[in-house]
Design an enzyme around this catalytic site. Structure first.
Site, PDB file in Angstrom:
ATOM      1  N   VAL A  70      42.825 -15.757 -18.044  1.00  0.00           N
ATOM      2  CA  VAL A  70      41.581 -15.040 -18.324  1.00  0.00           C
ATOM      3  C   VAL A  70      41.167 -14.200 -17.117  1.00  0.00           C
ATOM      4  O   VAL A  70      40.720 -13.059 -17.270  1.00  0.00           O
ATOM      5  CB  VAL A  70      40.471 -16.020 -18.766  1.00  0.00           C
ATOM      6  CG1 VAL A  70      39.149 -15.298 -18.952  1.00  0.00           C
ATOM      7  CG2 VAL A  70      40.878 -16.731 -20.050  1.00  0.00           C
ATOM      8  N   ALA A  73      43.399 -11.134 -17.105  1.00  0.00           N
ATOM      9  CA  ALA A  73      42.993 -10.212 -18.171  1.00  0.00           C
ATOM     10  C   ALA A  73      41.697  -9.485 -17.815  1.00  0.00           C
ATOM     11  O   ALA A  73      41.590  -8.265 -17.975  1.00  0.00           O
ATOM     12  CB  ALA A  73      42.826 -10.977 -19.485  1.00  0.00           C
ATOM     13  N   GLU A  74      40.716 -10.232 -17.317  1.00  0.00           N
ATOM     14  CA  GLU A  74      39.432  -9.601 -16.984  1.00  0.00           C
ATOM     15  C   GLU A  74      39.571  -8.626 -15.819  1.00  0.00           C
ATOM     16  O   GLU A  74      38.945  -7.569 -15.808  1.00  0.00           O
ATOM     17  CB  GLU A  74      38.363 -10.643 -16.662  1.00  0.00           C
ATOM     18  CG  GLU A  74      37.015 -10.001 -16.412  1.00  0.00           C
ATOM     19  CD  GLU A  74      35.845 -10.963 -16.505  1.00  0.00           C
ATOM     20  OE1 GLU A  74      34.707 -10.473 -16.378  1.00  0.00           O
ATOM     21  OE2 GLU A  74      36.050 -12.166 -16.712  1.00  0.00           O
ATOM     22  N   SER A  75      40.404  -8.957 -14.866  1.00  0.00           N
ATOM     23  CA  SER A  75      40.617  -8.054 -13.730  1.00  0.00           C
ATOM     24  C   SER A  75      41.186  -6.716 -14.204  1.00  0.00           C
ATOM     25  O   SER A  75      40.683  -5.654 -13.831  1.00  0.00           O
ATOM     26  CB  SER A  75      41.556  -8.696 -12.711  1.00  0.00           C
ATOM     27  OG  SER A  75      40.947  -9.839 -12.143  1.00  0.00           O
TER      28      SER A  75
END
Length: 149
Positions: A70, A73-75
């Site tokens: 996660v 992905a968020e980065s």
């Protein structure tokens, strides 16, 4: 046409140069990205590629921690949204979800983030994460809110 389908005039679609990519990896990441060993390999508002080592990011049973997927992905989604919005605007994640398909035990995982929608106030990305053998380990989606500074 809705706001979500209108590109922001400050955004641009070209991939960043190798020099800009080196600069992004040298100082454009947050402390968590650095701690987790995240490296950005390719970046444009429409498509980003990054990787992260499994070692150092595992849960007690030696598998890549789902939360590490996660973070990766968020980065990528946040960086893509920022490239789209322009550096004079602020970007915050407002929604993220992930489905974990299989475990990664060693090597690296590689994430490819592809824009779903690049709008004036929202940017959404689909992120596919694979292991060193090219097997899908996780699928994530993030939506970022684009704010004025």
């Amino acid at each position: 046409m809705s706001d979500q389908n209108q590109p922001h005039s400050a955004g641009h679609s070209a991939a960043i140069s190798p020099e800009q990519l080196a600069q992004l990896n040298a100082r454009g990441r947050g402390a968590l990205d650095e701690k987790m060993g995240i490296e950005i390999l390719e970046a444009s508002p429409e498509r980003l590629v990054g990787r992260m080592p499994v070692e150092g990011n595992t849960q007690p049973f030696g598998l890549l921690h789902g939360g590490a997927n996660v973070v990766l992905a968020e980065s990528l989604g946040s960086i893509g949204a920022h490239l789209h919005a322009g550096l004079h605007r602020r970007v915050v994640g407002v929604d993220i979800n992930a489905t974990h398909h299989r475990a990664a035990r060693s090597g690296y995982v590689t994430a490819v983030a592809e824009a779903i929608s690049l709008g004036r106030t929202l940017a959404s990305y689909n992120i596919t994460i694979t292991d060193d053998q090219g097997r899908r380990t996780c699928t994530a989606r993030i939506t970022c809110l684009i704010l004025e500074q």
